[in-house]
Design a protein around this motif. Structure first.
Motif, mmCIF file in Angstrom:
data_model
loop_
_atom_site.group_PDB
_atom_site.id
_atom_site.type_symbol
_atom_site.label_atom_id
_atom_site.label_comp_id
_atom_site.label_asym_id
_atom_site.label_seq_id
_atom_site.Cartn_x
_atom_site.Cartn_y
_atom_site.Cartn_z
ATOM 1 N N ALA A 13 0.867 -1.185 0.000
ATOM 2 C CA ALA A 13 0.000 0.000 0.000
ATOM 3 C C ALA A 13 0.901 1.231 0.000
ATOM 4 O O ALA A 13 1.999 1.202 0.565
ATOM 5 C CB ALA A 13 -0.911 0.007 1.222
ATOM 6 N N THR A 14 0.441 2.296 -0.638
ATOM 7 C CA THR A 14 1.213 3.535 -0.707
ATOM 8 C C THR A 14 0.302 4.693 -0.321
ATOM 9 O O THR A 14 -0.716 4.927 -0.980
ATOM 10 C CB THR A 14 1.794 3.746 -2.125
ATOM 11 N N PHE A 15 0.675 5.383 0.766
ATOM 12 C CA PHE A 15 -0.126 6.482 1.310
ATOM 13 C C PHE A 15 0.714 7.742 1.477
ATOM 14 O O PHE A 15 1.867 7.678 1.916
ATOM 15 C CB PHE A 15 -0.667 6.137 2.705
ATOM 16 N N GLY A 16 0.101 8.879 1.195
ATOM 17 C CA GLY A 16 0.693 10.176 1.502
ATOM 18 C C GLY A 16 -0.257 10.933 2.411
ATOM 19 O O GLY A 16 -1.444 11.077 2.093
ATOM 20 N N SER A 17 0.257 11.387 3.536
ATOM 21 C CA SER A 17 -0.608 12.133 4.472
ATOM 22 C C SER A 17 0.194 13.209 5.183
ATOM 23 O O SER A 17 0.154 13.348 6.389
ATOM 24 C CB SER A 17 -1.260 11.179 5.477
ATOM 25 N N GLY A 18 0.939 13.970 4.398
ATOM 26 C CA GLY A 18 1.787 15.009 4.976
ATOM 27 C C GLY A 18 3.214 14.522 5.058
ATOM 28 O O GLY A 18 3.672 13.741 4.225
ATOM 29 N N VAL A 26 3.767 6.093 12.458
ATOM 30 C CA VAL A 26 2.473 5.476 12.763
ATOM 31 C C VAL A 26 2.423 4.047 12.246
ATOM 32 O O VAL A 26 2.160 3.105 12.996
ATOM 33 C CB VAL A 26 1.321 6.319 12.170
ATOM 34 N N PHE A 27 2.663 3.861 10.959
ATOM 35 C CA PHE A 27 2.470 2.547 10.357
ATOM 36 C C PHE A 27 3.519 1.525 10.787
ATOM 37 O O PHE A 27 3.259 0.322 10.717
ATOM 38 C CB PHE A 27 2.361 2.653 8.838
ATOM 39 N N GLN A 28 4.668 1.959 11.282
ATOM 40 C CA GLN A 28 5.653 1.015 11.818
ATOM 41 C C GLN A 28 5.121 0.288 13.047
ATOM 42 O O GLN A 28 5.582 -0.796 13.367
ATOM 43 C CB GLN A 28 6.954 1.734 12.194
ATOM 44 N N VAL A 36 8.077 -0.594 6.249
ATOM 45 C CA VAL A 36 7.632 0.747 5.884
ATOM 46 C C VAL A 36 8.839 1.511 5.348
ATOM 47 O O VAL A 36 9.883 1.559 5.999
ATOM 48 C CB VAL A 36 7.043 1.521 7.087
ATOM 49 N N GLU A 37 8.683 2.080 4.157
ATOM 50 C CA GLU A 37 9.743 2.909 3.582
ATOM 51 C C GLU A 37 9.173 4.281 3.258
ATOM 52 O O GLU A 37 8.073 4.386 2.723
ATOM 53 C CB GLU A 37 10.290 2.295 2.294
ATOM 54 N N LEU A 66 4.199 0.656 2.255
ATOM 55 C CA LEU A 66 4.275 -0.387 3.269
ATOM 56 C C LEU A 66 3.938 -1.737 2.692
ATOM 57 O O LEU A 66 3.151 -1.866 1.764
ATOM 58 C CB LEU A 66 3.382 -0.049 4.465
ATOM 59 N N THR A 67 4.609 -2.727 3.244
ATOM 60 C CA THR A 67 4.356 -4.127 2.909
ATOM 61 C C THR A 67 3.631 -4.709 4.100
ATOM 62 O O THR A 67 4.089 -4.569 5.239
ATOM 63 C CB THR A 67 5.692 -4.865 2.664
ATOM 64 N N TYR A 68 2.488 -5.334 3.830
ATOM 65 C CA TYR A 68 1.665 -5.825 4.941
ATOM 66 C C TYR A 68 1.118 -7.215 4.652
ATOM 67 O O TYR A 68 1.035 -7.652 3.508
ATOM 68 C CB TYR A 68 0.534 -4.841 5.248
#
Length: 185
Positions: A13-18, A26-28, A36-37, A66-68
């Motif tokens: 998944a690829t997210f941008g939030s600032g 957060v995602f770690q 998470v990179e 992120l890889t989940y």
């Protein structure tokens, strides 16, 4: 361009939030997130530098990829965390960070991620969860460029830095309270 090798059970998944430092931190902490990179996505320049992205001229957003493991955390749960940990109603801005590189964006990797993202956004807007309309972009993934090494694992390595203390730590404290059931044990 960074390619993440995954086995059949892992997804991306690829997210941008600032600022990606906040999003990465957060995602770690999320159970089921294996990697998470921090990096850049959505722009027109190949292999951009942080300085180039910060100029706002490359078209990239600061993102995390992120890889989940969907057996442990669903894409819907990742969306809940994504929308619950930033303000998706401010165009090209998060807090004091301003510019298109700080936009709220989901770069979907397949039709299912697109469908789920659009449905969740519509549901949030209809519910009145936010006082203003959600401006989060939902756009196809095209590329990801890993940010420079000093941006990776930033909060964990620089927790006492002023930005971490004043911006990221309060966000992390709130995240841990709201999403306690999603944290790694």
């Amino acid at each position: 361009m960074s390619e993440i090798a995954t086995n059949d059970s892992l997804q991306i998944a690829t997210f941008g939030s600032g600022c990606f430092w906040c999003t990465e931190a957060v995602f770690q902490q999320v159970d089921g997130v294996a990697k998470v990179e921090s990096g850049y996505s959505g722009g027109k320049v190949k292999n951009p530098t942080y300085r180039e992205v910060c100029s706002g001229l490359t078209g990239h957003a600061e993102v995390i990829q992120l890889t989940y493991d969907p057996a442990k955390v669903s894409f819907e749960e990742l969306l809940e965390i994504f929308w619950g940990t930033h303000d998706p109603t401010t165009l090209n801005r998060q807090g004091a960070d301003e510019g298109t590189q700080y936009r709220s964006v989901i770069f979907y990797h397949n039709a299912e991620q697109k469908k789920l993202s659009e449905e969740y956004k519509k549901k949030l807007d209809a519910s009145g969860a936010f006082n203003n309309p959600i401006v989060t972009e939902i756009t196809p993934f095209t590329n990801f460029y890993k940010a420079e090494d000093y941006h990776q694992n930033y909060y964990n390595l620089n927790g006492s830095a002023p930005y971490c203390s004043f911006v990221i730590k309060p966000k992390m404290d709130k995240f841990k309270k709201v999403f306690a059931d999603k944290l790694k044990k």
